[in-house]
Every structure is written in C-alpha cells, then in structure tokens.
Design a protein around this motif. Structure first.
Motif, PDB file in Angstrom:
ATOM      1  N   GLU A  86       0.862  -1.218   0.016  1.00  0.00           N
ATOM      2  CA  GLU A  86      -0.037   0.188   0.097  1.00  0.00           C
ATOM      3  C   GLU A  86       0.938   1.399  -0.175  1.00  0.00           C
ATOM      4  N   ARG A  87       2.003   1.258   0.318  1.00  0.00           N
ATOM      5  CA  ARG A  87       2.953   2.248   0.550  1.00  0.00           C
ATOM      6  C   ARG A  87       3.741   2.747  -0.879  1.00  0.00           C
ATOM      7  N   LEU A  88       3.254   1.847  -1.948  1.00  0.00           N
ATOM      8  CA  LEU A  88       4.018   1.965  -3.319  1.00  0.00           C
ATOM      9  C   LEU A  88       2.921   2.507  -4.298  1.00  0.00           C
ATOM     10  N   SER A  89       3.537   3.331  -5.081  1.00  0.00           N
ATOM     11  CA  SER A  89       3.047   4.082  -6.276  1.00  0.00           C
ATOM     12  C   SER A  89       3.936   4.129  -7.368  1.00  0.00           C
ATOM     13  N   TYR A  90       3.450   4.634  -8.614  1.00  0.00           N
ATOM     14  CA  TYR A  90       4.373   4.696  -9.899  1.00  0.00           C
ATOM     15  C   TYR A  90       4.156   5.814 -10.536  1.00  0.00           C
ATOM     16  N   VAL A  91       5.070   6.191 -11.308  1.00  0.00           N
ATOM     17  CA  VAL A  91       4.924   7.489 -12.140  1.00  0.00           C
ATOM     18  C   VAL A  91       5.801   6.939 -13.330  1.00  0.00           C
ATOM     19  N   SER A  92       5.149   7.041 -14.693  1.00  0.00           N
ATOM     20  CA  SER A  92       5.923   7.008 -15.831  1.00  0.00           C
ATOM     21  C   SER A  92       6.407   8.171 -16.214  1.00  0.00           C
ATOM     22  N   ILE A  93       7.952   8.025 -16.392  1.00  0.00           N
ATOM     23  CA  ILE A  93       8.681   9.277 -16.473  1.00  0.00           C
ATOM     24  C   ILE A  93       9.612   9.063 -17.617  1.00  0.00           C
ATOM     25  N   ASP A  94       9.761  10.199 -18.346  1.00  0.00           N
ATOM     26  CA  ASP A  94      11.047  10.330 -19.248  1.00  0.00           C
ATOM     27  C   ASP A  94      12.180  11.021 -18.868  1.00  0.00           C
ATOM     28  N   ALA A  95      13.062  10.608 -18.436  1.00  0.00           N
ATOM     29  CA  ALA A  95      14.398  10.624 -17.855  1.00  0.00           C
ATOM     30  C   ALA A  95      15.216  11.939 -18.801  1.00  0.00           C
ATOM     31  N   GLN A  96      14.824  12.034 -20.118  1.00  0.00           N
ATOM     32  CA  GLN A  96      15.520  12.977 -20.948  1.00  0.00           C
ATOM     33  C   GLN A  96      14.639  13.871 -21.546  1.00  0.00           C
ATOM     34  N   GLY A  97      13.407  13.822 -20.897  1.00  0.00           N
ATOM     35  CA  GLY A  97      12.387  14.664 -21.672  1.00  0.00           C
ATOM     36  C   GLY A  97      11.408  15.295 -20.332  1.00  0.00           C
ATOM     37  N   SER A  98      10.117  15.873 -20.540  1.00  0.00           N
ATOM     38  CA  SER A  98       9.429  16.459 -19.760  1.00  0.00           C
ATOM     39  C   SER A  98       8.238  15.610 -19.254  1.00  0.00           C
ATOM     40  N   GLY A  99       8.022  14.514 -19.783  1.00  0.00           N
ATOM     41  CA  GLY A  99       6.851  13.695 -19.362  1.00  0.00           C
ATOM     42  C   GLY A  99       7.227  13.138 -18.058  1.00  0.00           C
ATOM     43  N   GLY A 100       6.211  13.240 -17.172  1.00  0.00           N
ATOM     44  CA  GLY A 100       6.095  12.536 -15.806  1.00  0.00           C
ATOM     45  C   GLY A 100       6.221  13.554 -14.695  1.00  0.00           C
ATOM     46  N   TRP A 101       7.250  14.351 -14.927  1.00  0.00           N
ATOM     47  CA  TRP A 101       7.782  15.080 -13.889  1.00  0.00           C
ATOM     48  C   TRP A 101       6.821  15.823 -13.027  1.00  0.00           C
ATOM     49  N   SER A 102       5.767  16.474 -13.563  1.00  0.00           N
ATOM     50  CA  SER A 102       4.978  17.298 -12.770  1.00  0.00           C
ATOM     51  C   SER A 102       4.082  16.223 -11.951  1.00  0.00           C
ATOM     52  N   ALA A 103       3.628  15.091 -12.536  1.00  0.00           N
ATOM     53  CA  ALA A 103       3.053  14.024 -11.575  1.00  0.00           C
ATOM     54  C   ALA A 103       3.748  13.599 -10.524  1.00  0.00           C
ATOM     55  N   LEU A 104       5.368  13.509 -10.716  1.00  0.00           N
ATOM     56  CA  LEU A 104       5.946  13.107  -9.558  1.00  0.00           C
ATOM     57  C   LEU A 104       6.187  13.992  -8.643  1.00  0.00           C
ATOM     58  N   LYS A 105       6.321  15.471  -9.004  1.00  0.00           N
ATOM     59  CA  LYS A 105       6.223  16.288  -7.965  1.00  0.00           C
ATOM     60  C   LYS A 105       4.907  16.428  -7.155  1.00  0.00           C
ATOM     61  N   LYS A 106       3.982  16.262  -7.495  1.00  0.00           N
ATOM     62  CA  LYS A 106       2.818  16.071  -6.834  1.00  0.00           C
ATOM     63  C   LYS A 106       2.611  15.137  -5.904  1.00  0.00           C
ATOM     64  N   LYS A 107       3.426  14.121  -5.964  1.00  0.00           N
ATOM     65  CA  LYS A 107       3.438  12.763  -5.142  1.00  0.00           C
ATOM     66  C   LYS A 107       4.405  13.149  -3.860  1.00  0.00           C
ATOM     67  N   MET A 108       5.190  14.180  -3.931  1.00  0.00           N
ATOM     68  CA  MET A 108       6.118  14.422  -3.047  1.00  0.00           C
ATOM     69  C   MET A 108       5.521  15.442  -1.778  1.00  0.00           C
ATOM     70  N   ARG A 109       5.722  14.820  -0.713  1.00  0.00           N
ATOM     71  CA  ARG A 109       5.248  15.434   0.446  1.00  0.00           C
ATOM     72  C   ARG A 109       6.130  16.353   1.263  1.00  0.00           C
ATOM     73  N   LYS A 110       5.505  17.024   2.124  1.00  0.00           N
ATOM     74  CA  LYS A 110       6.546  18.134   2.840  1.00  0.00           C
ATOM     75  C   LYS A 110       6.635  17.571   4.094  1.00  0.00           C
ATOM     76  N   ASN A 111       7.926  18.097   4.844  1.00  0.00           N
ATOM     77  CA  ASN A 111       8.407  17.509   6.041  1.00  0.00           C
ATOM     78  C   ASN A 111       8.744  15.982   6.166  1.00  0.00           C
ATOM     79  N   THR A 112       9.157  15.553   5.133  1.00  0.00           N
ATOM     80  CA  THR A 112       9.523  14.104   5.049  1.00  0.00           C
ATOM     81  C   THR A 112      11.158  14.095   4.319  1.00  0.00           C
ATOM     82  N   VAL A 113      11.715  13.197   4.689  1.00  0.00           N
ATOM     83  CA  VAL A 113      13.139  12.902   4.021  1.00  0.00           C
ATOM     84  C   VAL A 113      12.615  12.531   2.444  1.00  0.00           C
ATOM     85  N   ARG A 114      13.555  13.095   1.501  1.00  0.00           N
ATOM     86  CA  ARG A 114      13.334  12.928   0.212  1.00  0.00           C
ATOM     87  C   ARG A 114      14.712  12.483  -0.601  1.00  0.00           C
TER      88      ARG A 114
END
Length: 484
Positions: A86-114
């Motif tokens: 249940e702790r797992l989730s997934y983002v399809s991302i393009d390491a050399q492009g722009s795809g998926g990065w906005s979705a990844l940013k939305k998953k990041m929380r405040k006040n936690t180790v990144r």
C-alpha cells in the motif's frame, strides 16, 4: 543476543529504474524486509519511476511478485506484505524529456526525507539530477543514490562527479557499493578498532601478507557484451576490492564519522605503489562442462578482456611497507566465496621440535557465504606421545553465534538504503576517493593494453590460471584454497 531495530524518519523514496532487475532483486525486497522488521514507518512512501507505461496497481503487482520470489518464504507475512504494498505508487517518466515530472512532484510530501535512487545507466544521472532541480522536486536536504560503475576511467569519473556536483552537494550524493554494507565488512572495523587484541599487531612487523579473494562460479553468459567493455579490473578491483583493501589497511580515524573514515581510506589509495607487469596475472575461462568459454559469451573470438585477475599490491607507508596484499577475483571458478585472510608472521623462535606441524596464525573474514570470522591458532594435538602441534580455528559464524538473528542478517542493500534515509555517508564512497582509485587503476590497464598482453586461459571450476599460482610461489607463499 537481541538486536535493536531503530526506526528511521518517514521518507519519500523515488526509485528511478523501478521496474528494472536491481529494483526487483534487491531494492524492493530489501525495503519489504526493513518494513517487516519495523524499521520503516508506515507513513513512508516508495515511488517507482520508469519509462514503462504502468499504473500504481501494475507496479504493486510487480513488487509483490519480486518480493515473493526473492524473500525467503518464512519471512513473508501476508498482512505485513499487504501493508507494505500500500506504500507503493508509480509514475511513468521520461528521464531525458518532460513527461511525468509534474506528476512526480505532486506525489512528494512536505516534512519528510526525500531520497532518489538512480538505478539506471550512468549516462542518465545528469539528466535525472537536472530535472529533479529544474522541476523543484529536490531540495537542499534531498539525497541521491548512484550505482556503479562510477565511470570507466579517471576522465569519465571526473566528468560524472562534475555533472552531479552541478545539482547536488557532495554531502547529498551517496555512491553505493554493496560490499560495504555487508555485516562482516563492518565487523572488520569493529574487530580492529574496538579490541586492543588486534590493533597492536596490525602492521608489517607482525603481518606477513594479506589475501583478498572474490571468486564466482557463474560466467558472463547473458551479459557478455556489457562485461567485455569492463573486465574484472574495472568491474571488481577498482571498487569492491579496493574498498576492502582500504578498510584493512587504513589508520584508525579520530572518530567513527563519515568524512573521518573516508579521509583514512583515501590516504591508503594514495599510498598504493604502481603495480609492476610481473605482478599482474589476467585470465579468461575456457569452454567446458557443456558451457561456452568467455569469448563465446562475450561474442568476440579475439577478446582480450579478463574474466580473472590477480595482483600483488604494495602500500608505501609506515604501517604496511614490506607487507604485500594479494588480490584475486574471477568468474567460473571452483566455488563462490569472498574472504579476507590476514596471515601473521611466524614466531621468531620455536621452542618445539615439531617444526613441520607449525602453521601460520591466520585471521579469516568471510564475506560470503556463511558470513563470519575465524582465527587459526596452534594448539597441542590431543593424546600422548610428545608435544605435537596442530592448527585449529576459533570460529565465529554469525548464524551460529547470533542464533536466529544471525540467520536473518540484513542484506547489504537494506542497511545502506536505511543509512541514506538517516543521512549517514560512512559506508559510501566520496568523489575524491573514486577519482583516486581510478588514478591508480588507469596506468595498470593502459600498461597491459600497450604491451598487447593476452589473458591466460583457465579451466572452468579451477582456481584460475597457473600463472597466478606462480605469483605467490615465487614469494614463498601460496593462495588459500577456494572453497565454500
């Protein structure tokens, strides 16, 4: 003996390359085991990121299958596994492009180790680092974990360090070498620096020589094209074995502190003498036992890449001058084993007539299999008939000494990932350390390439090329037997 499990702070861990082999074999199973042990808080988040078009449910199915396959059956608790998934989730991302990065940013929380694990090809490290900052996902407290290879020579290592340094401070970069996460490797430091027994003897006056062996029974079939670009020197000696050598040879740090430990390791690397051509033996395994040889697996009938290497290494400092270090590693050898053997000098005078029965005192640190240590000492052979000597081991197998806890020693990746979350860099390589290792390694490789040296053939299931035996014999020494 009861081990303490100290929970880490809640974290967001992004695994780039989350659908890859390393993630399935080591990272995800290791995280599950730490969750099972109660070390990972239930409000932590683990995010897989890769090019594959997949949703959360698909990634969770992938993770569940990997854990069931690579974690011992008696460690699978269905309730705990369900909670972990249940702790797992997934983002399809393009390491050399722009795809998926906005979705990844939305998953990041405040006040936690990144933390961001780069389980991808080194060619993508710079792209990932740039986009993490460009999209405001990484901050000054974030950590990145990078896998080897850290370049293939000094120039590429410097370039890779420079790429990472443009976006992350050195204190944020965790260059992972799983050998340093092994329980026995860390116990090597404890044995040396927490016991007065060994440290006074840990120098050339009392140590005759040191052997470091990393032997594998598998060949390179299935990854021969990749391995043929590196070879045993780049794949094993420059990193794994270099780290083991440093931990044996380094001076006591002023404190068990990340930079203090790494400062002392760096001094060892800089004190290494250039290796003479006659002190190097390279080999390739031949065909046998119904399997192809190295060149078959590499797909190159003229390959000069080594699957085996043995070296005699000398350290020019006050502690080790005159004590050689013998390193060997290879594929398709007799047994799978990794060990460090410190052989002490013989007594200056023997009072016993049974001189033939005398054997050296040897401290053996076993990294795999059956992690542990033993000290070979001389005693009187039981029974009447005079003072006959025999050698026996004072043995400490972790599985035996620690009981059930010894059988469940955390995998190296488990320990190292938890150190990343804690922000402890002690067991990770620093950038200048990596570059110093390549500065020593490059001339060795350039030397045999200029000479046109060809690796010696050796039979699969053997101990390596015959020339490697002579490397020791000419010094009046011999290799320890390779066995599990």
């Amino acid at each position: 003996m009861v081990s303490r499990v100290i929970p880490v702070d809640p974290f967001d861990l992004v695994i780039f390359g989350g659908t890859g082999d390393l993630a399935k074999r080591k990272i995800l199973p290791g995280l599950y085991r730490r969750f099972l042990a109660g070390q990972i808080p239930s409000d932590s988040a683990i995010i897989g990121a890769a090019r594959a078009d997949m949703d959360d449910a698909g990634f969770r199915d992938l993770a569940r299958a990997a854990i069931v396959e690579f974690v011992a059956a008696d460690r699978i608790d269905d309730t705990v596994l369900a909670a972990f998934i249940e702790r797992l989730s997934y983002v399809s991302i393009d390491a050399q492009g722009s795809g998926g990065w906005s979705a990844l940013k939305k998953k990041m929380r405040k006040n936690t180790v990144r933390a961001f694990y780069f389980s991808v090809a080194p060619s993508l490290f710079g792209d990932l680092a740039e986009r993490l900052h460009g999209h405001g996902i990484a901050d000054e407290d974030s950590r990145i974990v990078v896998e080897k290879p850290f370049g293939r020579d000094l120039a590429s290592a410097r370039e890779l360090n420079a790429v990472l340094a443009r976006h992350f401070a050195e204190g944020q970069i965790y260059r992972i070498d799983h050998y340093l996460g092994k329980e026995t490797v860390q116990n090597l430091m404890a044995v040396r620096f927490a016991n007065i027994l060994f440290e006074p003897l840990w120098k050339s006056e009392y140590v005759d020589h040191v052997q470091i062996t990393v032997a594998e029974t598998v060949g390179v079939d299935g990854r021969g094209a990749y391995y043929d670009k590196s070879g045993a020197m780049r794949d094993m000696v420059q990193n794994h074995m270099m780290q083991l050598l440093c931990l044996i040879a380094m001076e006591p740090p002023y404190h068990f502190d990340p930079d203090a430990v790494r400062d002392e390791k760096l001094k060892v690397i800089r004190a290494l003498d250039p290796v003479l051509p006659e002190d190097i033996v390279r080999g390739q395994y031949l065909a046998g036992s119904g399997q192809g040889g190295y060149r078959d697996h590499a797909g190159d009938a003229a390959s000069r890449t080594e699957s085996y290497i043995a070296l005699k290494v000398n350290i020019s400092n006050w502690r080790w001058k005159g004590t050689p270090f013998y390193l060997r590693t290879g594929k398709r050898l007799r047994a799978r084993t990794s060990e460090i053997a410190i052989t002490f000098r013989e007594p200056p005078h023997s009072i016993f007539d049974d001189a033939e029965g005398w054997r050296e005192n040897v401290l053996v640190i076993r990294l795999q299999p059956n992690e542990g240590m033993n000290l070979m000492v001389m005693i009187k052979e039981p029974g009447p008939g005079g003072m006959r000597l025999t050698q026996v081991p004072l043995d400490m197998s972790f599985a035996t000494v620690l009981g059930e806890e010894g059988e469940d020693i955390p995998d190296a990746y488990e320990r190292l990932i938890m150190d990343v979350i804690r922000g402890n860099q002690t067991l990770f390589m620093r950038g200048d350390e990596v570059e110093a290792a390549w500065a020593w390694t490059d001339p060795i490789i350039e030397g045999w390439e200029k000479r046109g040296d060809r690796p010696r053939g050796y039979d699969p299931g053997s101990s390596g090329p015959e020339d490697a035996l002579m490397l020791m014999h000419r010094d009046g020494r011999r290799w320890r037997e390779i066995r599990e």
